[in-house]
Each structure stands twice: as C-alpha cells, then as structure tokens.
Design a protein around this motif. Structure first.
Motif, PDB file in Angstrom:
ATOM      1  N   SER D 132      -3.713 -20.011  12.822  1.00  0.00           N
ATOM      2  CA  SER D 132      -3.995 -21.242  13.775  1.00  0.00           C
ATOM      3  C   SER D 132      -4.598 -20.394  14.945  1.00  0.00           C
ATOM      4  O   SER D 132      -4.022 -19.908  15.762  1.00  0.00           O
ATOM      5  CB  SER D 132      -2.675 -21.721  14.040  1.00  0.00           C
ATOM      6  OG  SER D 132      -2.747 -22.663  15.073  1.00  0.00           O
ATOM      7  N   PRO D 133      -6.091 -20.558  14.945  1.00  0.00           N
ATOM      8  CA  PRO D 133      -6.789 -19.797  16.089  1.00  0.00           C
ATOM      9  C   PRO D 133      -6.479 -20.478  17.390  1.00  0.00           C
ATOM     10  O   PRO D 133      -6.722 -21.766  17.569  1.00  0.00           O
ATOM     11  CB  PRO D 133      -8.046 -19.984  15.584  1.00  0.00           C
ATOM     12  CG  PRO D 133      -8.054 -21.309  14.986  1.00  0.00           C
ATOM     13  CD  PRO D 133      -6.769 -21.321  14.144  1.00  0.00           C
ATOM     14  N   ASP D 134      -5.904 -19.610  18.445  1.00  0.00           N
ATOM     15  CA  ASP D 134      -5.815 -20.072  19.707  1.00  0.00           C
ATOM     16  C   ASP D 134      -7.063 -20.093  20.397  1.00  0.00           C
ATOM     17  O   ASP D 134      -7.244 -20.743  21.637  1.00  0.00           O
ATOM     18  CB  ASP D 134      -4.836 -19.320  20.350  1.00  0.00           C
ATOM     19  CG  ASP D 134      -4.843 -17.819  20.510  1.00  0.00           C
ATOM     20  OD1 ASP D 134      -5.830 -17.228  19.777  1.00  0.00           O
ATOM     21  OD2 ASP D 134      -4.306 -16.968  21.231  1.00  0.00           O
ATOM     22  N   SER D 166       1.176 -23.196   9.609  1.00  0.00           N
ATOM     23  CA  SER D 166       0.766 -23.985  10.881  1.00  0.00           C
ATOM     24  C   SER D 166       0.245 -25.461  10.437  1.00  0.00           C
ATOM     25  O   SER D 166       0.059 -26.227  11.640  1.00  0.00           O
ATOM     26  CB  SER D 166      -0.250 -23.326  11.521  1.00  0.00           C
ATOM     27  OG  SER D 166      -1.646 -23.162  10.823  1.00  0.00           O
ATOM     28  N   ARG D 186       3.337 -21.617  18.646  1.00  0.00           N
ATOM     29  CA  ARG D 186       2.595 -23.030  18.811  1.00  0.00           C
ATOM     30  C   ARG D 186       2.975 -24.140  18.161  1.00  0.00           C
ATOM     31  O   ARG D 186       2.555 -25.417  18.468  1.00  0.00           O
ATOM     32  CB  ARG D 186       1.163 -22.585  18.522  1.00  0.00           C
ATOM     33  CG  ARG D 186       0.522 -21.609  19.287  1.00  0.00           C
ATOM     34  CD  ARG D 186      -0.998 -21.195  18.653  1.00  0.00           C
ATOM     35  NE  ARG D 186      -1.787 -22.122  18.907  1.00  0.00           N
ATOM     36  CZ  ARG D 186      -2.591 -21.989  20.035  1.00  0.00           C
ATOM     37  NH1 ARG D 186      -2.366 -20.852  20.664  1.00  0.00           N
ATOM     38  NH2 ARG D 186      -3.675 -22.937  20.386  1.00  0.00           N
ATOM     39  N   ASN D 187       4.044 -24.068  17.305  1.00  0.00           N
ATOM     40  CA  ASN D 187       4.251 -25.248  16.420  1.00  0.00           C
ATOM     41  C   ASN D 187       5.845 -25.510  16.240  1.00  0.00           C
ATOM     42  O   ASN D 187       6.222 -26.346  15.594  1.00  0.00           O
ATOM     43  CB  ASN D 187       3.756 -25.114  14.889  1.00  0.00           C
ATOM     44  CG  ASN D 187       2.219 -25.214  14.669  1.00  0.00           C
ATOM     45  OD1 ASN D 187       1.973 -26.592  14.735  1.00  0.00           O
ATOM     46  ND2 ASN D 187       1.474 -24.593  14.385  1.00  0.00           N
ATOM     47  N   LEU D 189       7.489 -26.881  18.383  1.00  0.00           N
ATOM     48  CA  LEU D 189       8.283 -28.230  18.997  1.00  0.00           C
ATOM     49  C   LEU D 189       7.505 -29.238  18.108  1.00  0.00           C
ATOM     50  O   LEU D 189       7.421 -30.332  18.457  1.00  0.00           O
ATOM     51  CB  LEU D 189       7.826 -28.256  20.377  1.00  0.00           C
ATOM     52  CG  LEU D 189       8.741 -27.336  21.396  1.00  0.00           C
ATOM     53  CD1 LEU D 189       8.224 -27.516  22.631  1.00  0.00           C
ATOM     54  CD2 LEU D 189      10.114 -27.478  21.205  1.00  0.00           C
ATOM     55  N   ASN D 190       6.815 -28.944  17.160  1.00  0.00           N
ATOM     56  CA  ASN D 190       5.873 -29.923  16.185  1.00  0.00           C
ATOM     57  C   ASN D 190       7.053 -30.236  15.273  1.00  0.00           C
ATOM     58  O   ASN D 190       7.139 -29.782  14.150  1.00  0.00           O
ATOM     59  CB  ASN D 190       4.860 -28.986  15.589  1.00  0.00           C
ATOM     60  CG  ASN D 190       3.980 -29.845  14.445  1.00  0.00           C
ATOM     61  OD1 ASN D 190       4.489 -31.192  13.918  1.00  0.00           O
ATOM     62  ND2 ASN D 190       2.914 -29.597  14.201  1.00  0.00           N
ATOM     63  N   ARG D 208      10.764 -18.822  19.048  1.00  0.00           N
ATOM     64  CA  ARG D 208      10.949 -19.425  20.310  1.00  0.00           C
ATOM     65  C   ARG D 208       9.470 -19.220  20.871  1.00  0.00           C
ATOM     66  O   ARG D 208       8.959 -18.313  21.056  1.00  0.00           O
ATOM     67  CB  ARG D 208      11.930 -18.856  21.031  1.00  0.00           C
ATOM     68  CG  ARG D 208      12.200 -19.339  22.400  1.00  0.00           C
ATOM     69  CD  ARG D 208      13.088 -18.418  23.069  1.00  0.00           C
ATOM     70  NE  ARG D 208      13.562 -19.045  24.261  1.00  0.00           N
ATOM     71  CZ  ARG D 208      14.318 -18.063  25.362  1.00  0.00           C
ATOM     72  NH1 ARG D 208      14.783 -17.206  25.111  1.00  0.00           N
ATOM     73  NH2 ARG D 208      14.479 -18.788  26.357  1.00  0.00           N
ATOM     74  N   VAL D 210       6.902 -19.517  24.235  1.00  0.00           N
ATOM     75  CA  VAL D 210       7.196 -18.677  25.593  1.00  0.00           C
ATOM     76  C   VAL D 210       7.670 -19.515  26.734  1.00  0.00           C
ATOM     77  O   VAL D 210       8.194 -18.899  27.643  1.00  0.00           O
ATOM     78  CB  VAL D 210       5.771 -17.895  26.023  1.00  0.00           C
ATOM     79  CG1 VAL D 210       5.468 -16.945  25.264  1.00  0.00           C
ATOM     80  CG2 VAL D 210       4.926 -18.891  26.097  1.00  0.00           C
TER      81      VAL D 210
END
Lengths: 340, 340, 340, 340
Positions: D132-134, D166, D186-187, D189-190, D208, D210
């Motif tokens: 999943s590219p930031d 992702s 990044r996911n 909370l998805n 977790r 950040v």
C-alpha cells in the motif's frame, strides 16, 4: 545552516539572501536544483539562529545543520564519561540502582527504607527532604529536619545519598549532605537553578520533563557543563503523549542519548510507568536498552506512602526487581553494582 | 473519588478497600454492577490522592471526581474576574493587546517600538530586560539597564509595562517598574517563583508551557491566588504536538479556560504559530474564540531582532493585525481597547 | 536532499557518499564547514528517499528539501481552487456550512434536520447512511435505505448532499446520490479507497485523522488529484495531544494549509472540540483563521441522537452558530453562503 | 458509567438526569458529596455511550467504568492465548522472531533473505508482495508475482510466511499462501478490512498505528475476535510524539497489553526506532519488557533495499540481534524459538 528557497523565489530575493549572509561575515554556497535552489552557509563559529532567515522573502525553510550543544556531545568526547557518586561509578560497565521513598516521612521510615535498599543491593539511597509541592494545598516536606534524617540514613547504611534541589536558596545546605543532586522535571528548564548547581561541583542528575525534547535535555546539561561542572547524569522518566491508560516511557531515548552524548544515562521506571505492577518490566527493558542506572521508588508500606504510592515497591518487590534487572544486566555483558 | 473494582475482585478485596476508606474517616458507597462493582467515596474535605487506591489488590481504577484547584474555578466564583494592568481592565468587555519586542535591545529600538505599539492602539508595552537564555552560549539580556529603558518607554508613551521575571532574585526590582509580571513557560511549574510573585500583589500573567495541561495551568494559578494574589491572567501560547510544519496552538483552551475559570485568558499568536505570516490569522481566531487579550511580538526591523525574529511583525504588519483583530472583536460584541 | 556528515567522518566515507550519489545519476555538491561537511544533491526529478543515506557510515542526517506532493501545492498552482459541490462554490470568497446529523436515523428525523439546516442558511446537508462502526457491537447504519432518505431530504430542501464512504464496495451507489463524498479519519490513509474515489470525479472531502501530519493530509490529497480527480477539499477536525479536558484543534492548520496548498480548507468544530457548548466559539475561530467552510453536527433532539450526541447542536443553537460565524465572516471580508 | 454533577447543579437537573437513566431501563445511584453529587448507573448489559450525558444541564462529566472490548480482555479469559503461526506457537514461553525485507524485490533477493533469516534462527519469513504505497508516485509492489516468490521462499526454507494485506480484494489470494496476515498501521482502523480478515480464520497481526491508543488497538482486535477469528496478535511499532530525533516507542504498551489482554503481544523494533543502529537495543528492551515476539527488517544489502533502508539490518547485524535478544530472553526465563 541550509537555506531552502521557494520555487517561485526571484533572482533578486536570492541575491538578497546571499547579501545578508555576507553581511554576517559568512559565505553563501548556492546549490541550484531542478525545482528550487538551496544555499549552504559556512564560516560560522557557533550555531546560527534560523529565525531571521525564515522571514526573508523567497525563503521556504532554514535548516540548522549543527546542534546548539557541544561539550556534552559524543562528537566532542567519544569516550563515556564516568561520574563518581559517593564512591559509586556511574557510566562504566556496572549498572547502578538508586532507590528510596519519594519523600522523607520520619526517622523510622527513613532508616527502614534505606536498610531495605542496601540489603537488596541498591547503590545509593535516594529520597527528598525539600519538596516542591505540585498541589497548592500539599505540604512542603520536612526541609532541614528531613535532610538530617537522610544524613543519618547515609551514615547508618554506608549508602551514598541522592536528593533533589528545587530552589537555589536551599542548594548550599543540600550540597553539604548529598553525594548527588537531582534536578526535577519541574525545574530542568530553570536556567538559574542549572547555573547554581554548576557552581557546586557535585554530580547533578537532570531529569527530562514530560514535554521536553532530547535536544532540550542535552541543552540543560550543556548549561551545567559549560559553567564548569562536568559531573552530569541524564535521566529519562517518561514523556507525555496521547496515551492515557498508563504513562509513556521513551525507551528510544536511552540508546539515542548514549549515541549523541558521552554522559551517563539513567532511567526512572517508577514514574516512567506510574503503576507498581509495571515497574520491574520497565526496569528490565531500560537495562536491556543500555541504561547505566535506575531510579526506583521503594517504601516499606507503599499503601501509606506520603508520595508516589502508586508506583512504589515494597522491599520484597524491590528485591525481585533487583534480581530481574541483574539477570538482564548480565545478559548484556554488565553487572549490577553496589557501593564500593 | 470513585474506585472501580476489577471483575475478578474477591469479596475480601472489596472489604479491604471499604475498610481502608473508613480508616481515612470517609464513607464508602458500593455500587454493584453487572460486570463489576464501583465504590463511591464521600466525606472528604479536599481532593483525595488516587495513588494509594490504585495499588490495592482488586482495584482496576481510581477516578478523581473533584479538581485539585478551587479558588480559580468558575464554580467558586461565577463572575468574570477583571484585572487592572496599569489602568487597563483585562477580562471585561474590551479586548486588549500587549505588544513589543522580545528583548530590550537599546534605547532607540525600545522607544521606537513602544511608540509604534501605542500608535497602532496597543494597550500596554511588553518586552523583557531580564532574559532567561535557553541556549548556553546566548546572552542574558541588559538586566537593570534594560529595565530603565522600559521605564523610560513607559513614561514616554503612557503605556503600562508588562515584563517577565525568571528568578526570585530580580523580582523586587522588576515589580517596582512593571504594571504586570509575566511568568514564562520555562518557569510556570517553578513553585518557588509562583509563591514569590504571590507576595508582590502585581498582576501576574502565567504562560502555559508547551507540554503542560490545562489542569496544571490552573494549578499554577491556584498557587498564586491561594497565597493572596488574586490578580492572575492565564495565557495560551501553543502546545507541543507531533506536527512540525508549524507549532500547534490549542485554540480550544480559550473557551475551555473561560468555562473552567473566572480568570482572564490571553493568547500569544506570535509564539503560537511561530512565523510572521500566520500571526494575524491566529490573532483573529483567538479573539473570535473569546480571548480577553493578545500578546504580540513587534519590532521595527524584524530581520534584525535579537530574539523572536521569525514571528515578529513590523509596525505596518502590527497595525494591520490590530485592524483585523478589531473587526473580529466587534463581530463578537467586543472592542479593542487602549490605555484609559 | 542535503546530506550532513558527522564531524568525525573520514575522507573515505565522504568519497563513498559522493560516489553513491553519482551512481544514482545525480550530482554531489560538497559544502565544507567549520565543524562538519554537508553535501547537496541536485539532478533528481522527484523527491529522493533519505532512508539509504541515513545508514551510510559517516552520515549524520539526510534532510529532504523537496516535498513529496506536487499537484496540490500552491507552488504549482498559485490561485485558489474553487470546488463546485452541487452548485455551491467552495474555496471562493464565500464561506459555506455543511450540517446535519451524524447518522441517518429515520425519515422524520432526516427531513426535520435537513429543513432546520436549510432554514438557518446551511449550504448543504451532511449525514451518513453507510457507517463505519468504531465499536464492535454498534450498528452499521441504515445503508441503502438511509441513502434513499438522504436523497429525499435533498429533493425536499434543495440542499446538496455530503455523505461519507468507508468502503469501495459502496462507492458507486453513494456517488449516484451524493454531491460530495467524505473520507473519514479512519480511512484517509487507506490508499485503495483514495484511488477509488479518484475515479468517481465527484468532490471529495478528506478529513485529517487525529494522529496524522499536514504533510500526510496533503499526500492523501495528492493520491486523489494525481489520479485525475482535482475536486478535493481538505478538512481539519482536531488532533490527538496530551490534553484531555477537551480535544485539541489545530487552528494553525488552517492558515498553513491555505499557504501550502491551493485546495479549499474546511473545519469541523463539532468533533474539533467535542462538546456542544464550545462548538460555536470554535466555528467563529475557524472562520476568523481563514476556513472556507464548516462541517457541523445538528440534530433536532441532541440528547437522543444515535451518534455524536455530545457535540450536536439543536436547531436554535445552530441558528445562533450561523449568526456568529456570519458576523466573523463579514469581519474578514467574506460572507456565509447557501445554495445557489 | 458514573455521572458527576456540577457543584451548582440544581435539584431539578439532578432529577432530570435520574429520570433519563430510568428511561433507559437502568438504575441511578446518587452519591452525595461535600462539593458535588455523583450518580452511579447500574443495570446496563454493555458499555453505555457517555455522549448524551455529557450534554445534560448540570452534568460536569460522564465517566465510563467499563471498557468497550470484552472478548480480548484478560478479565474474560485469564489465561494467555497461544496462536499457531504455521506450526510456530506465539504467546507461550518461547519468544519468536519474524523477519524479512520490507518488500519482495526479486527472486534472488527473496531467497537470499529468507535463508539468512532461517540461518540466524528466525521463526518465520515476513515480507510484502501487495504494498500500500504511502507516496502517490511510488510503485505498488509485485502483487501476485511477489506472492509466488514468497511461496517459493517458504518452500525452500520451511519458514512459515507472514505478509500484509491492505485491501479486501486481495485477501483471498493472500490467505491461500500466508500463515499469518498482517494488518498495517494505515488499515488498522479500517473496520471493513478487519471484518474481512475475521472471516478468513488465519492468524491476524494487528499493528497499532502511530496515533492510536491502546484502547483502540484492543477494539480493533475485538472487531476480529467478535466476528469469529480468535487468532489475533497485537503489535506495538512506535507512536507519534513531539520527539523528532528518533521515533518514539511505547515500551509500556507491552506489559500493559499483556495485563489488559490475553492475546500475544509483538514488537517491531525496526520501525519502532527507525534507524538500524538502534534496532538491536530496542529488540532487547522489548523482550525484557515481556514481548512474545519481534518483527524485524532484514535485507542482504540494506543500502539498496527498495523500502525501509534506514532500519534494515544486514544478515550479520541480524544474527547479532538474535544473539542479544536470545540472551535477554533467557534472562527473563524464556527462549528464542524457531519453527517446529
């Protein structure tokens, strides 16, 4: 200092920046890039203040390349500094534990706690007679009477004494009795107190406050060292973050401070996690990460402690912490050490 | 205080907690729940310390219900406190702006800046003669000579004077000249200095440090008020967060402090955003949020300011800020005000 | 990129860094300093990754000079972008307010709320049918049935509709009904969802999550714009800090985002302060700081709202907020605007 | 839930709160205090939402007593959960290390790295094919081709495979090959992705993010467990704070998560400190604090790694980390373990 220009900076704006650099007696080194130009600055003797550059038209950023501290940095002194705290070497191969109750309560409690610390292998007794109350209606500690009890505990156990100073007025008297002076988190940015302890030439433990950066901690140490007292120890005791279940402890501060500075680095696992059932685990982690010593709250009857009841360990818990920290110290090639 | 037991707490553990509450002369009120039991405590005169409860077996949490500050709280005094700063009322319907350069540089700079502040409608001149240097190799300010220049600027412009104190030793002299004394962020947790300014009975502005909670700010104010000086003003100046492009400013602190306390609330948009191009927007926002006053850095030639160059406004920018803040003040039913 | 060498870097280490830069097809510009040497890099087409440099021997720091976003930056497009949300222009001279209940509850509640929003001058109705539950045992919203109620409210009031999408599977259906799509804080780093909304070509509101930097917010916007959807609006809704009395709102984000980017900037004062009694003050502050619009929670009976009860305003409170925000908008030379 | 009334709450306001509690089918327990009254609530089956109470007149605070997670809590299940990852038991007495490169680069690099991990005693190979590219202009990984290389590495070394998902679309294919699925920061909370992995019944590692609290991490785990997949592992990887020299790692999260939950707790020292020279110290600290396992970035030539170059260790450094972590594991009564 590196000045980064905005992509839309005009040639006149660039010339203005270069002229200003020259007016300070420094040399500008333009580095033209695809999207924007940067200008390196050389010739400065100490750190430059980026503030003025940040407000010049056409400037996007002014990036400091040098650190504002020098004497405490490992770049200046590659070898570890070893500080002598009443005969205990801190910063060498041995890991030391300074422990005691948050405040001096009375004679019996003080002597009982000091003996428990000694019996479990503690390297120094640590407790406070002069207290800086954080609550307006709390007491201020026993003061001079408490200091005399601490001196008695020191004589009775042979343990060196570590105690806090929170105002310059009490410093001379505290320095007569203490083997090391602690600057609490509430005072570590109090430059006047830092300058006062620099005059005393006793070891000084500077605790990082909960909202203070590592750079600011090193600057506080530089205030003391640059005024002539090189016997400074740094202490990580937890930082303030968004997490509220327990406090946060910046474990990365330990290897980072050891890398940036030659000064000994201590850890306070008691205030660092804030609850007694987590203290031993955090103590082991700090030693595993490279801490040169620990500050631990111990009380014969923690439930009745006048201060720091939640993180305080009773003597049996403290002895258990010492066993665990000792095993980890040996796992990383070190030893726990008591007084000589 | 509310004690929350763990779901697996035994009846013996619950009895032990209730017995301990009774031993303190207080009353326990068990509230049995589906999953766990809570115990309310009544009978205490002041706030209880949760630390001891947190370490009792079977206890999951100890939750403080009361705040540790009283005199500064709006619950105790519902009406707004209005503080008189050299004839300027702060905390009433009018919004005041205190402005000046970060440090006193020389006579010409001081008088020029003070006149610019007065001409743009500033309510007081604010600058510092005694400086607490955050960098070890920086200068310490002009001291007494600077204070005399500030007194001269006050006489020349008629503006009241606001200036910082950073050590008790300089307090008596500063209090002779100043109309209000500022406690900087580096000293707001220095209890000894708070107690010293409580004796002086001049208005005291307490700046919230970047890592300090609103509760701690109110506690600092309580230290001063409870020792007999009710003339305290609170100041929000930005907090330290993970965001690094610019500093963070806790705008919610303004309505929250006004709700929790009857004391006047000031905002410092200069240090609050840290760059000159954002100061006016933040000043307008602070007034819109209910601030009673602003602290603003002004310098005739910001590029050459000895301190705070990045956020400082030149006189034209400051006059523009005053126009914007004045328009917003009127939009919220207030007015900008100068000295009487 | 600027590479800063350590003071003790050897000439061989410097050569190694310069050789590596050359191996990437780039040009090294050494800048020798008094204490240490820096090396500027030019020739790169896009941003360089500092990670590799940071691990080379002798390197102290690798400092990125360019930002990783381009299309959303004001450097690339100096003029403000104005986004059309169902006939409402956002980002121009007028300030818009999008309001409604946190979730669609039923037909009566939806129509009643939408009419209250329209009557008070709201520019769009904003509520959610597809809900991403943050609690495992909470409901998931009405889904399709809720979307139909929103469409009915839109037809009944003439207000454009703003609603959230939390998974790509529901996007096509939501995009049929909505005038703007909102990406919530829980999904703003979900790159796959960002790429999906980029395909839809409806306006997209990206909410900054509580632990996310401004740079990351702009990167999220760049993900959408670079895939062909330029209709992006940014939204500040509060950040997570150590302060716990109320949430923290990063008011400085508003002027900073307006300076860094040409995209419209919205503010959510409802979640931004979290309690109804502070919402109006924060709304005024956001407009004073330069926000192009507000997102506000409104409910006919907030005490019974299925979601967001604490910050929700009732219709009378919302009308009062509109009056206050309108007065401040005029004070900064703007106007509140409804649908065309 | 405990409702704390304001000191100035009227009897009518108190009655209103008690009436509202009754209207929810719950029981109110008033606790009158000296300064203010609190009201305990009992009778609720699950956690109550404090939002509505917070907006009632006369209410100062609504304090949740219960946690919103249940199945993952140690209160519900006192014994440690042990999760089987391809034959490796995680959460028991042995400490496991999952290691590999950030992304799959090519066949040679993958096999070489996997063998280095196995030879040093790693318990599983961990690397990502679907990335999943930031950054908007970065590549998206090898996808299916990369997954096939990972399967080949697994066959060649016998190491179980841990890899990230992702987006739900790729989940079925990843689950065919992986022994454990990782949900990145990044996911986490998805909710839709959490629900999708709950269906798969493979072990799930939740990292977790950040800016996320421990409570939110446990809620994410509850989403998965409550949907039928009990094989969840928690991972601490560092949090975002004001400190910028290096990232911050929440070491206290390890003993705290072990105390709050029965799930295994992993630590990622690589991203947790972000620079290769600190990884081994942080790894030792995490094991000393009680971590059940470590996630470590390893690459044959870190300088040329396509991702995570700064923290990646080369095989020799990784072997050294394994020796140090193993010594600390033994000091705390555990052992490092490889695959069965």
């Amino acid at each position: 200092m590196l000045i980064v220009l905005r992509p839309d900076a005009t040639p006149e704006q660039q010339l203005e920046v270069e002229w200003y650099i020259g007016s300070l007696g420094l040399t500008a080194h333009p580095i033209p890039g695809t999207a924007r130009t940067a200008i390196g600055i050389t010739g400065n003797q100490g750190p430059l203040d980026p503030e003025a550059f940040r407000r010049m038209p056409g400037v996007a950023e002014a990036i400091a390349v040098s650190q504002p501290y020098r004497l405490v940095s490992r770049e200046v002194r590659p070898d570890d500094t070893v500080v002598d705290v009443g005969g205990v070497a801190v910063g060498g191969v041995e890991v030391v534990v300074f422990a005691g109750s948050g405040t001096v309560e009375d004679r019996a409690q003080t002597l009982e706690t000091a003996r428990a610390v000694r019996d479990a292998g503690g390297a120094a007794y640590r407790s406070n007679a002069y207290v800086s109350p954080d609550r307006p209606y709390a007491g201020a500690g026993l003061g001079e009477a408490g200091l005399e009890l601490l001196a008695e505990a020191r004589a009775a156990t042979g343990l060196p004494l570590v105690t806090e100073v929170s105002e310059a007025a009490a410093l001379a008297r505290i320095a007569e009795v203490a083997d090391a002076i602690e600057i609490g988190a509430r005072n570590m940015l109090n430059v006047h107190l830092l300058h006062a302890v620099a005059e005393v030439r006793k070891p000084v433990i500077i605790r990082r406050a909960v909202g203070v950066t590592l750079r600011e901690l090193l600057l506080a140490a530089e205030h003391v060292v640059s005024r002539g007292n090189p016997h400074v120890l740094l202490c990580e005791r937890g930082i303030r973050t968004f997490e509220t279940v327990v406090d946060s402890f910046d474990i990365n501060a330990i290897p980072t401070l050891k890398r940036l500075s030659h000064l000994p680095v201590l850890a306070d696992p008691s205030r660092g996690i804030g609850v007694h059932h987590g203290v031993a685990a955090l103590a082991r982690a700090a030693v595993a990460a490279g801490a040169d010593g620990l500050l631990v709250h111990v009380h014969p009857r923690p439930l009745h402690a006048h201060a720091d009841a939640a993180p305080s360990l009773d003597p049996a818990q403290f002895a258990e912490l010492m066993r665990g920290a000792g095993a980890v110290a040996r796992a990383v090639g070190r030893e726990l050490a008591g007084p000589a």
